[in-house]
Design an enzyme around this catalytic site. Structure first.
Site, PDB file in Angstrom:
ATOM      1  N   PHE A 280       0.869  -1.183   0.000  1.00  0.00           N
ATOM      2  CA  PHE A 280       0.000   0.000   0.000  1.00  0.00           C
ATOM      3  C   PHE A 280       0.899   1.224   0.000  1.00  0.00           C
ATOM      4  O   PHE A 280       1.750   1.367   0.877  1.00  0.00           O
ATOM      5  CB  PHE A 280      -0.860   0.027   1.264  1.00  0.00           C
ATOM      6  CG  PHE A 280      -1.703   1.282   1.419  1.00  0.00           C
ATOM      7  CD1 PHE A 280      -3.082   1.229   1.270  1.00  0.00           C
ATOM      8  CD2 PHE A 280      -1.123   2.518   1.722  1.00  0.00           C
ATOM      9  CE1 PHE A 280      -3.856   2.389   1.418  1.00  0.00           C
ATOM     10  CE2 PHE A 280      -1.887   3.670   1.857  1.00  0.00           C
ATOM     11  CZ  PHE A 280      -3.258   3.598   1.710  1.00  0.00           C
ATOM     12  N   GLU A 281       0.702   2.111  -0.958  1.00  0.00           N
ATOM     13  CA  GLU A 281       1.374   3.412  -0.915  1.00  0.00           C
ATOM     14  C   GLU A 281       0.487   4.409  -1.626  1.00  0.00           C
ATOM     15  O   GLU A 281      -0.060   4.107  -2.695  1.00  0.00           O
ATOM     16  CB  GLU A 281       2.703   3.404  -1.696  1.00  0.00           C
ATOM     17  CG  GLU A 281       3.832   2.641  -1.058  1.00  0.00           C
ATOM     18  CD  GLU A 281       5.132   2.716  -1.877  1.00  0.00           C
ATOM     19  OE1 GLU A 281       5.064   2.759  -3.126  1.00  0.00           O
ATOM     20  OE2 GLU A 281       6.197   2.740  -1.263  1.00  0.00           O
TER      21      GLU A 281
END
Ligand SMILES: Nc1nc2c(ncn2[C@@H]2O[C@H](COP(=O)(O)OP(=O)(O)O)[C@@H](O)[C@H]2O)c(=O)[nH]1
Ligand SMILES: *[C@@H]1O[C@H](CO)[C@@H](O)[C@H](O)[C@H]1NC(C)=O
Ligand SMILES: *[C@@H]1O[C@H](CO)[C@@H](O)[C@H](O)[C@H]1NC(C)=O
Ligand SMILES: *[C@@H]1O[C@H](CO)[C@@H](O)[C@H](O)[C@H]1NC(C)=O
Ligand SMILES: [Mg+2]
Length: 395
Positions: A280-281
Protein backbone atom coordinates in the site's frame (compact mmCIF):
# COMPACT_ATOMS: atom_id res chain seq x y z
CA UNK A 1 -27.78 -52.03 -26.00
CA UNK A 2 -29.66 -50.10 -28.62
CA UNK A 3 -31.35 -48.02 -25.90
CA UNK A 4 -28.01 -47.00 -24.38
CA UNK A 5 -26.60 -46.04 -27.81
CA UNK A 6 -29.57 -43.79 -28.41
CA UNK A 7 -29.06 -42.14 -25.02
CA UNK A 8 -25.36 -41.61 -25.81
CA UNK A 9 -26.26 -40.10 -29.15
CA UNK A 10 -28.70 -37.66 -27.59
CA UNK A 11 -26.24 -36.76 -24.81
CA UNK A 12 -23.37 -36.14 -27.21
CA UNK A 13 -25.58 -34.03 -29.40
CA UNK A 14 -26.76 -31.92 -26.48
CA UNK A 15 -23.22 -31.33 -25.24
CA UNK A 16 -22.13 -30.28 -28.71
CA UNK A 17 -24.97 -27.78 -28.99
CA UNK A 18 -24.25 -26.30 -25.54
CA UNK A 19 -20.53 -25.98 -26.38
CA UNK A 20 -21.27 -24.24 -29.68
CA UNK A 21 -23.62 -21.85 -27.96
CA UNK A 22 -21.05 -20.98 -25.28
CA UNK A 23 -18.30 -20.45 -27.79
CA UNK A 24 -20.58 -18.16 -29.73
CA UNK A 25 -21.64 -16.22 -26.61
CA UNK A 26 -18.07 -15.73 -25.39
CA UNK A 27 -16.96 -14.63 -28.78
CA UNK A 28 -19.83 -12.21 -28.99
CA UNK A 29 -18.97 -10.54 -25.66
CA UNK A 30 -15.33 -10.40 -26.63
CA UNK A 31 -16.31 -8.78 -29.88
CA UNK A 32 -18.18 -5.93 -28.27
CA UNK A 33 -15.46 -5.10 -25.79
CA UNK A 34 -12.60 -5.37 -28.19
CA UNK A 35 -14.02 -4.53 -31.56
CA UNK A 36 -11.86 -1.43 -31.89
CA UNK A 37 -8.82 -3.57 -31.34
CA UNK A 38 -9.91 -5.84 -34.14
CA UNK A 39 -10.05 -2.80 -36.37
CA UNK A 40 -6.32 -2.52 -35.80
CA UNK A 41 -5.97 -0.21 -32.82
CA UNK A 42 -4.14 -1.03 -29.61
CA UNK A 43 -6.16 -2.03 -26.52
CA UNK A 44 -4.77 0.96 -24.65
CA UNK A 45 -6.28 3.24 -27.25
CA UNK A 46 -9.65 1.58 -26.76
CA UNK A 47 -9.48 2.26 -23.04
CA UNK A 48 -8.57 5.87 -23.53
CA UNK A 49 -11.51 6.31 -25.84
CA UNK A 50 -13.97 5.31 -23.19
CA UNK A 51 -14.30 8.79 -21.82
CA UNK A 52 -13.95 10.63 -25.09
CA UNK A 53 -17.22 9.36 -26.47
CA UNK A 54 -16.18 7.08 -29.32
CA UNK A 55 -17.46 4.05 -27.46
CA UNK A 56 -20.89 4.37 -25.89
CA UNK A 57 -20.63 4.64 -22.07
CA UNK A 58 -23.85 2.63 -21.78
CA UNK A 59 -22.29 -0.16 -23.77
CA UNK A 60 -19.19 -0.09 -21.59
CA UNK A 61 -21.20 0.17 -18.36
CA UNK A 62 -19.33 3.23 -17.18
CA UNK A 63 -20.73 4.94 -14.11
CA UNK A 64 -21.01 8.71 -14.07
CA UNK A 65 -18.67 10.47 -11.62
CA UNK A 66 -20.56 11.03 -8.36
CA UNK A 67 -18.24 13.15 -6.26
CA UNK A 68 -18.18 16.77 -7.38
CA UNK A 69 -15.11 18.99 -7.35
CA UNK A 70 -11.59 18.97 -8.74
CA UNK A 71 -9.40 15.88 -9.10
CA UNK A 72 -5.72 15.44 -8.38
CA UNK A 73 -3.35 14.48 -11.19
CA UNK A 74 -3.26 10.88 -9.99
CA UNK A 75 -3.74 7.21 -10.79
CA UNK A 76 -3.91 3.78 -9.27
CA UNK A 77 -1.02 1.55 -10.26
CA UNK A 78 -0.83 -2.23 -10.20
CA UNK A 79 2.04 -4.50 -11.14
CA UNK A 80 0.66 -7.90 -12.02
CA UNK A 81 0.95 -11.06 -14.10
CA UNK A 82 -1.84 -12.46 -16.24
CA UNK A 83 -2.35 -15.27 -13.74
CA UNK A 84 -3.07 -12.68 -11.00
CA UNK A 85 -6.32 -11.78 -12.75
CA UNK A 86 -8.87 -12.96 -10.16
CA UNK A 87 -6.85 -11.75 -7.21
CA UNK A 88 -6.55 -8.28 -8.74
CA UNK A 89 -10.21 -8.35 -9.77
CA UNK A 90 -11.15 -8.75 -6.13
CA UNK A 91 -8.85 -5.90 -5.06
CA UNK A 92 -10.19 -3.55 -7.75
CA UNK A 93 -13.77 -4.34 -6.85
CA UNK A 94 -13.05 -3.56 -3.21
CA UNK A 95 -11.37 -0.25 -4.09
CA UNK A 96 -14.11 0.75 -6.52
CA UNK A 97 -16.86 -0.04 -4.01
CA UNK A 98 -15.22 1.83 -1.16
CA UNK A 99 -13.81 4.81 -3.05
CA UNK A 100 -13.24 5.01 -6.74
CA UNK A 101 -16.79 4.61 -8.07
CA UNK A 102 -17.28 8.17 -6.82
CA UNK A 103 -13.98 9.60 -8.05
CA UNK A 104 -13.14 7.60 -11.21
CA UNK A 105 -9.38 7.85 -11.06
CA UNK A 106 -7.40 6.08 -13.79
CA UNK A 107 -5.77 2.71 -13.28
CA UNK A 108 -2.38 1.81 -14.76
CA UNK A 109 -1.48 -1.87 -15.07
CA UNK A 110 2.15 -2.85 -15.58
CA UNK A 111 3.64 -6.22 -16.44
CA UNK A 112 7.03 -7.55 -17.56
CA UNK A 113 5.12 -9.51 -20.25
CA UNK A 114 2.18 -8.48 -22.43
CA UNK A 115 -1.22 -8.58 -20.74
CA UNK A 116 -3.63 -10.98 -22.40
CA UNK A 117 -7.16 -10.17 -23.60
CA UNK A 118 -8.89 -11.74 -20.65
CA UNK A 119 -6.86 -9.74 -18.15
CA UNK A 120 -7.69 -6.55 -19.99
CA UNK A 121 -11.35 -7.39 -20.42
CA UNK A 122 -11.94 -8.22 -16.77
CA UNK A 123 -9.98 -5.28 -15.36
CA UNK A 124 -11.42 -2.77 -17.85
CA UNK A 125 -14.92 -3.83 -16.83
CA UNK A 126 -14.18 -3.32 -13.15
CA UNK A 127 -12.43 0.06 -13.24
CA UNK A 128 -14.49 3.25 -13.36
CA UNK A 129 -11.66 5.44 -14.70
CA UNK A 130 -9.46 4.90 -17.75
CA UNK A 131 -7.59 1.60 -17.69
CA UNK A 132 -4.13 1.63 -19.25
CA UNK A 133 -1.87 -1.34 -19.88
CA UNK A 134 1.90 -1.07 -20.16
CA UNK A 135 4.76 -3.46 -20.68
CA UNK A 136 7.92 -2.91 -18.70
CA UNK A 137 11.03 -2.24 -20.82
CA UNK A 138 13.65 -4.99 -20.66
CA UNK A 139 16.28 -2.67 -19.10
CA UNK A 140 14.00 -2.17 -16.08
CA UNK A 141 13.54 -5.90 -15.48
CA UNK A 142 16.94 -7.57 -15.91
CA UNK A 143 20.35 -8.00 -14.36
CA UNK A 144 22.59 -4.94 -14.66
CA UNK A 145 25.91 -5.64 -16.40
CA UNK A 146 27.97 -5.28 -13.22
CA UNK A 147 26.21 -8.13 -11.41
CA UNK A 148 28.38 -11.22 -10.98
CA UNK A 149 26.01 -14.04 -12.01
CA UNK A 150 27.86 -16.74 -10.08
CA UNK A 151 27.78 -14.71 -6.89
CA UNK A 152 24.05 -13.99 -7.40
CA UNK A 153 23.27 -17.69 -7.99
CA UNK A 154 25.19 -18.74 -4.89
CA UNK A 155 23.27 -16.17 -2.87
CA UNK A 156 19.95 -17.58 -4.14
CA UNK A 157 21.01 -21.14 -3.35
CA UNK A 158 22.12 -20.15 0.12
CA UNK A 159 18.86 -18.30 0.84
CA UNK A 160 16.88 -21.22 -0.54
CA UNK A 161 18.70 -23.57 1.87
CA UNK A 162 17.81 -21.21 4.72
CA UNK A 163 14.17 -21.26 3.51
CA UNK A 164 13.98 -17.47 3.29
CA UNK A 165 10.73 -16.42 1.63
CA UNK A 166 11.25 -15.82 -2.13
CA UNK A 167 14.96 -16.49 -1.39
CA UNK A 168 15.47 -18.56 -4.54
CA UNK A 169 13.38 -16.37 -6.87
CA UNK A 170 14.91 -14.34 -9.69
CA UNK A 171 11.60 -12.75 -10.74
CA UNK A 172 10.85 -11.54 -7.22
CA UNK A 173 14.22 -9.77 -7.21
CA UNK A 174 13.46 -8.10 -10.55
CA UNK A 175 10.10 -7.07 -9.11
CA UNK A 176 11.69 -5.50 -6.01
CA UNK A 177 14.29 -3.67 -8.08
CA UNK A 178 11.62 -2.44 -10.51
CA UNK A 179 9.41 -1.13 -7.70
CA UNK A 180 12.45 0.48 -6.10
CA UNK A 181 13.97 2.20 -9.09
CA UNK A 182 11.82 2.14 -12.20
CA UNK A 183 8.03 2.11 -11.90
CA UNK A 184 7.90 5.91 -11.67
CA UNK A 185 9.86 6.21 -14.93
CA UNK A 186 7.39 4.12 -16.93
CA UNK A 187 5.91 6.17 -19.75
CA UNK A 188 2.32 5.58 -18.56
CA UNK A 189 3.15 7.10 -15.16
CA UNK A 190 4.78 10.16 -16.70
CA UNK A 191 1.26 11.61 -17.02
CA UNK A 192 0.71 11.79 -13.25
CA UNK A 193 1.89 13.46 -10.03
CA UNK A 194 0.54 10.96 -7.47
CA UNK A 195 -0.10 7.23 -7.42
CA UNK A 196 -1.86 4.70 -5.21
CA UNK A 197 -0.35 1.23 -5.34
CA UNK A 198 -2.77 -1.71 -5.21
CA UNK A 199 -1.72 -5.37 -5.20
CA UNK A 200 -3.64 -8.54 -6.01
CA UNK A 201 -5.69 -9.96 -3.09
CA UNK A 202 -5.74 -6.85 -0.91
CA UNK A 203 -8.99 -5.62 0.67
CA UNK A 204 -10.34 -2.25 1.78
CA UNK A 205 -12.67 -2.32 4.77
CA UNK A 206 -14.03 1.21 5.20
CA UNK A 207 -15.69 3.81 2.99
CA UNK A 208 -13.31 6.48 1.77
CA UNK A 209 -15.59 9.47 1.43
CA UNK A 210 -13.01 12.10 0.61
CA UNK A 211 -10.14 12.17 -1.83
CA UNK A 212 -6.81 10.98 -0.36
CA UNK A 213 -4.94 12.24 -3.43
CA UNK A 214 -6.28 15.77 -2.87
CA UNK A 215 -5.38 15.44 0.80
CA UNK A 216 -1.79 14.65 -0.19
CA UNK A 217 -1.65 17.64 -2.49
CA UNK A 218 -3.35 20.15 -0.19
CA UNK A 219 -1.29 19.13 2.85
CA UNK A 220 1.95 18.83 0.94
CA UNK A 221 2.40 15.16 1.87
CA UNK A 222 4.88 13.14 -0.19
CA UNK A 223 4.54 9.62 1.15
CA UNK A 224 1.85 7.74 3.08
CA UNK A 225 1.23 4.31 4.58
CA UNK A 226 -1.11 2.18 6.71
CA UNK A 227 1.03 -0.73 7.96
CA UNK A 228 4.62 -0.75 9.18
CA UNK A 229 6.06 -4.12 10.26
CA UNK A 230 9.69 -5.22 10.62
CA UNK A 231 11.59 -6.57 7.62
CA UNK A 232 13.21 -10.05 7.71
CA UNK A 233 16.81 -9.12 8.42
CA UNK A 234 18.09 -12.11 6.39
CA UNK A 235 16.91 -10.38 3.21
CA UNK A 236 18.87 -7.16 3.85
CA UNK A 237 22.09 -7.92 5.80
CA UNK A 238 24.12 -5.11 4.19
CA UNK A 239 21.38 -2.62 3.21
CA UNK A 240 22.16 -0.35 6.13
CA UNK A 241 25.87 -0.48 5.41
CA UNK A 242 25.12 0.68 1.86
CA UNK A 243 22.84 3.38 3.21
CA UNK A 244 25.56 4.68 5.51
CA UNK A 245 27.97 4.82 2.58
CA UNK A 246 25.41 6.88 0.65
CA UNK A 247 24.84 9.23 3.61
CA UNK A 248 28.59 9.82 3.87
CA UNK A 249 28.90 10.49 0.14
CA UNK A 250 25.79 12.69 -0.10
CA UNK A 251 25.24 14.55 3.16
CA UNK A 252 23.51 17.27 1.12
CA UNK A 253 20.62 14.87 0.36
CA UNK A 254 19.80 14.08 3.99
CA UNK A 255 16.88 16.22 5.19
CA UNK A 256 17.54 18.17 8.43
CA UNK A 257 14.01 17.25 9.68
CA UNK A 258 14.30 13.56 8.74
CA UNK A 259 12.76 10.49 10.40
CA UNK A 260 15.98 8.76 11.43
CA UNK A 261 14.32 7.92 14.76
CA UNK A 262 11.75 5.81 12.89
CA UNK A 263 14.35 3.57 11.24
CA UNK A 264 17.15 3.57 13.82
CA UNK A 265 17.09 3.22 17.60
CA UNK A 266 20.71 4.28 18.05
CA UNK A 267 20.96 7.49 16.08
CA UNK A 268 21.87 5.83 12.79
CA UNK A 269 24.44 3.22 13.84
CA UNK A 270 22.10 0.33 13.02
CA UNK A 271 18.79 -0.19 11.21
CA UNK A 272 15.90 -1.38 13.34
CA UNK A 273 14.28 -3.04 10.24
CA UNK A 274 11.13 -0.92 10.47
CA UNK A 275 9.49 -0.36 7.11
CA UNK A 276 6.38 1.08 5.60
CA UNK A 277 4.66 -1.85 3.92
CA UNK A 278 4.85 -0.79 0.30
CA UNK A 279 2.08 -3.03 -1.05
CA UNK A 280 0.00 0.00 0.00
CA UNK A 281 1.37 3.41 -0.92
CA UNK A 282 -0.15 6.73 -1.79
CA UNK A 283 2.76 8.94 -2.72
CA UNK A 284 4.25 11.58 -4.92
CA UNK A 285 5.90 10.39 -8.12
CA UNK A 286 8.13 13.47 -8.17
CA UNK A 287 9.67 12.35 -4.92
CA UNK A 288 11.06 9.21 -6.61
CA UNK A 289 12.03 11.20 -9.69
CA UNK A 290 14.06 13.67 -7.58
CA UNK A 291 17.85 13.80 -7.68
CA UNK A 292 18.29 12.73 -4.03
CA UNK A 293 16.28 9.56 -4.60
CA UNK A 294 17.77 8.74 -7.99
CA UNK A 295 21.25 9.11 -6.47
CA UNK A 296 20.20 6.84 -3.58
CA UNK A 297 18.78 4.16 -5.87
CA UNK A 298 21.79 4.24 -8.17
CA UNK A 299 24.14 3.87 -5.21
CA UNK A 300 22.19 0.87 -3.85
CA UNK A 301 21.88 -0.68 -7.31
CA UNK A 302 25.68 -0.47 -7.82
CA UNK A 303 26.19 -2.27 -4.50
CA UNK A 304 24.20 -5.18 -5.94
CA UNK A 305 22.08 -6.11 -2.92
CA UNK A 306 18.93 -6.53 -5.02
CA UNK A 307 20.63 -9.67 -6.38
CA UNK A 308 23.36 -10.64 -3.87
CA UNK A 309 20.78 -10.41 -1.12
CA UNK A 310 17.05 -9.86 -1.64
CA UNK A 311 16.47 -6.22 -0.86
CA UNK A 312 12.78 -5.39 -0.91
CA UNK A 313 11.31 -2.19 -2.29
CA UNK A 314 9.62 -1.62 1.07
CA UNK A 315 12.80 -1.07 3.12
CA UNK A 316 14.35 0.85 0.21
CA UNK A 317 11.36 3.21 -0.08
CA UNK A 318 11.18 3.52 3.71
CA UNK A 319 14.81 4.39 4.25
CA UNK A 320 14.59 6.94 1.42
CA UNK A 321 11.36 8.54 2.69
CA UNK A 322 12.80 8.62 6.22
CA UNK A 323 16.09 10.25 5.29
CA UNK A 324 15.30 12.42 2.28
CA UNK A 325 11.95 13.90 3.37
CA UNK A 326 10.81 16.19 6.13
CA UNK A 327 9.19 13.91 8.73
CA UNK A 328 6.00 15.98 8.43
CA UNK A 329 5.73 14.99 4.74
CA UNK A 330 4.94 11.39 5.73
CA UNK A 331 1.33 10.55 6.52
CA UNK A 332 -0.31 7.64 8.34
CA UNK A 333 -3.92 6.84 7.31
CA UNK A 334 -5.90 5.63 10.27
CA UNK A 335 -9.20 5.90 8.35
CA UNK A 336 -8.27 3.47 5.56
CA UNK A 337 -9.07 -0.10 6.64
CA UNK A 338 -6.77 -2.45 4.75
CA UNK A 339 -5.67 -6.06 4.50
CA UNK A 340 -2.68 -7.63 2.81
CA UNK A 341 -1.88 -11.09 4.12
CA UNK A 342 -1.14 -11.56 6.93
CA UNK A 343 -1.74 -8.09 8.43
CA UNK A 344 -4.80 -5.89 8.90
CA UNK A 345 -5.13 -2.22 9.61
CA UNK A 346 -8.56 -1.60 11.13
CA UNK A 347 -9.78 1.68 12.65
CA UNK A 348 -10.74 1.31 16.31
CA UNK A 349 -12.46 4.61 16.95
CA UNK A 350 -16.19 3.86 17.28
CA UNK A 351 -17.09 7.19 15.68
CA UNK A 352 -14.92 6.49 12.64
CA UNK A 353 -16.10 2.90 12.32
CA UNK A 354 -19.73 3.93 12.12
CA UNK A 355 -19.14 6.92 9.88
CA UNK A 356 -17.02 4.86 7.48
CA UNK A 357 -19.08 1.64 7.68
CA UNK A 358 -15.99 -0.45 8.44
CA UNK A 359 -16.36 -4.21 8.02
CA UNK A 360 -13.12 -5.27 9.74
CA UNK A 361 -12.75 -6.61 13.26
CA UNK A 362 -11.01 -3.96 15.41
CA UNK A 363 -9.30 -6.76 17.36
CA UNK A 364 -7.40 -7.63 14.18
CA UNK A 365 -5.76 -4.21 14.09
CA UNK A 366 -2.00 -4.64 13.82
CA UNK A 367 -0.99 -1.09 14.77
CA UNK A 368 -0.15 -1.48 18.44
CA UNK A 369 0.85 -5.13 18.48
CA UNK A 370 4.40 -6.22 19.14
CA UNK A 371 5.47 -6.56 15.51
CA UNK A 372 4.34 -3.05 14.49
CA UNK A 373 6.61 -0.02 14.15
CA UNK A 374 3.74 2.47 14.27
CA UNK A 375 4.45 3.59 17.88
CA UNK A 376 7.80 4.99 16.69
CA UNK A 377 6.06 7.09 14.06
CA UNK A 378 3.59 8.47 16.60
CA UNK A 379 6.37 9.25 19.07
CA UNK A 380 8.45 10.98 16.42
CA UNK A 381 5.57 13.25 15.39
CA UNK A 382 4.18 13.68 18.92
CA UNK A 383 0.80 12.32 17.77
CA UNK A 384 -2.00 11.08 20.00
CA UNK A 385 -3.13 7.47 19.50
CA UNK A 386 -6.65 6.95 18.11
CA UNK A 387 -9.50 6.22 20.46
CA UNK A 388 -9.85 2.53 21.28
CA UNK A 389 -6.25 1.60 20.51
CA UNK A 390 -5.77 -0.25 23.82
CA UNK A 391 -8.40 -2.86 22.98
CA UNK A 392 -6.18 -4.51 20.45
CA UNK A 393 -2.78 -4.78 22.07
CA UNK A 394 -1.27 -8.25 22.37
CA UNK A 395 -3.07 -10.24 25.03
N1 LIG B 1 4.36 -8.69 -13.84
C1 LIG B 1 4.85 -9.29 -12.75
N2 LIG B 1 4.40 -8.91 -11.55
C2 LIG B 1 4.90 -9.53 -10.45
C3 LIG B 1 5.87 -10.55 -10.53
N3 LIG B 1 6.16 -10.97 -9.28
C4 LIG B 1 5.39 -10.24 -8.45
N4 LIG B 1 4.62 -9.36 -9.14
C5 LIG B 1 3.70 -8.35 -8.60
O1 LIG B 1 4.43 -7.64 -7.64
C6 LIG B 1 3.65 -7.37 -6.49
C7 LIG B 1 4.26 -8.05 -5.28
O2 LIG B 1 4.21 -9.45 -5.45
P1 LIG B 1 3.56 -10.38 -4.35
O3 LIG B 1 3.55 -11.76 -4.92
O4 LIG B 1 2.25 -9.79 -3.92
O5 LIG B 1 4.65 -10.29 -3.21
P2 LIG B 1 4.46 -10.09 -1.63
O6 LIG B 1 3.32 -9.14 -1.41
O7 LIG B 1 5.78 -9.54 -1.19
O8 LIG B 1 4.21 -11.45 -1.10
C8 LIG B 1 2.25 -7.85 -6.83
O9 LIG B 1 1.54 -6.74 -7.37
C9 LIG B 1 2.49 -8.91 -7.88
O10 LIG B 1 1.39 -9.03 -8.74
C10 LIG B 1 6.34 -10.94 -11.85
O11 LIG B 1 7.19 -11.80 -12.01
N5 LIG B 1 5.79 -10.26 -12.91
C1 LIG C 1 0.15 15.75 -14.50
O1 LIG C 1 1.48 15.59 -14.09
C2 LIG C 1 2.38 15.27 -15.12
C3 LIG C 1 3.72 14.96 -14.48
O2 LIG C 1 4.17 15.98 -13.66
C4 LIG C 1 2.43 16.42 -16.12
O3 LIG C 1 3.31 16.12 -17.17
C5 LIG C 1 1.02 16.66 -16.66
O4 LIG C 1 1.01 17.76 -17.51
C6 LIG C 1 0.04 16.88 -15.53
N1 LIG C 1 -1.31 16.90 -16.06
C7 LIG C 1 -2.20 17.82 -15.72
C8 LIG C 1 -3.55 17.70 -16.33
O5 LIG C 1 -1.93 18.74 -14.96
C1 LIG D 1 30.40 -2.09 5.37
O1 LIG D 1 31.04 -1.24 4.42
C2 LIG D 1 32.40 -1.02 4.62
C3 LIG D 1 32.90 -0.06 3.55
O2 LIG D 1 31.98 0.92 3.26
C4 LIG D 1 33.13 -2.36 4.57
O3 LIG D 1 34.50 -2.15 4.84
C5 LIG D 1 32.54 -3.33 5.57
O4 LIG D 1 33.12 -4.58 5.44
C6 LIG D 1 31.04 -3.45 5.36
N1 LIG D 1 30.43 -4.29 6.37
C7 LIG D 1 29.55 -5.24 6.08
C8 LIG D 1 28.96 -5.99 7.23
O5 LIG D 1 29.23 -5.51 4.94
C1 LIG E 1 11.76 21.49 10.56
O1 LIG E 1 10.45 21.36 11.14
C2 LIG E 1 10.05 22.42 11.96
C3 LIG E 1 8.68 22.11 12.52
O2 LIG E 1 8.63 20.77 12.97
C4 LIG E 1 10.05 23.72 11.18
O3 LIG E 1 9.76 24.80 12.02
C5 LIG E 1 11.40 23.94 10.50
O4 LIG E 1 11.34 25.06 9.64
C6 LIG E 1 11.80 22.73 9.69
N1 LIG E 1 13.14 22.91 9.15
C7 LIG E 1 13.43 22.68 7.87
C8 LIG E 1 14.83 22.88 7.48
O5 LIG E 1 12.60 22.32 7.06
MG1 LIG F 1 1.46 -8.91 -2.25
Amino acid sequence: MIGSRAVRFILTGTIAIVLCYQLFALNYVGDIKWRTEEQGQSPQFVDQERHTGNVSPALMNLPEPKAPGPRANATFVTLARNQDIWEIAKAIRSMEDRFNHKFNYDWVFLNDRPFNKEFKRVTTQLTSGKAKYGQIPKEHWSFPSWIDQDKAREAREEMSRKQIIYGDSISYRHMCRFESGFFFRHELLMDYEYYWRVEPSVEFFCDINYDPFMFMKQNNKKYSFVLSPYEYVETIPTLWNSTKKFMAEHPEHIHPNNSMAFISDDGGKTYNNCHFWSNFEIASLDMWRSKPYLDFFESLDKDGGFFYERWGDAPVHTIAASLLLDKNDIHFWDEIGYYHAPFTHCPTSQVDRERLKCSCNPNDNFDWKGWSCLPRHFKLLGKKRPEGWETQQDE
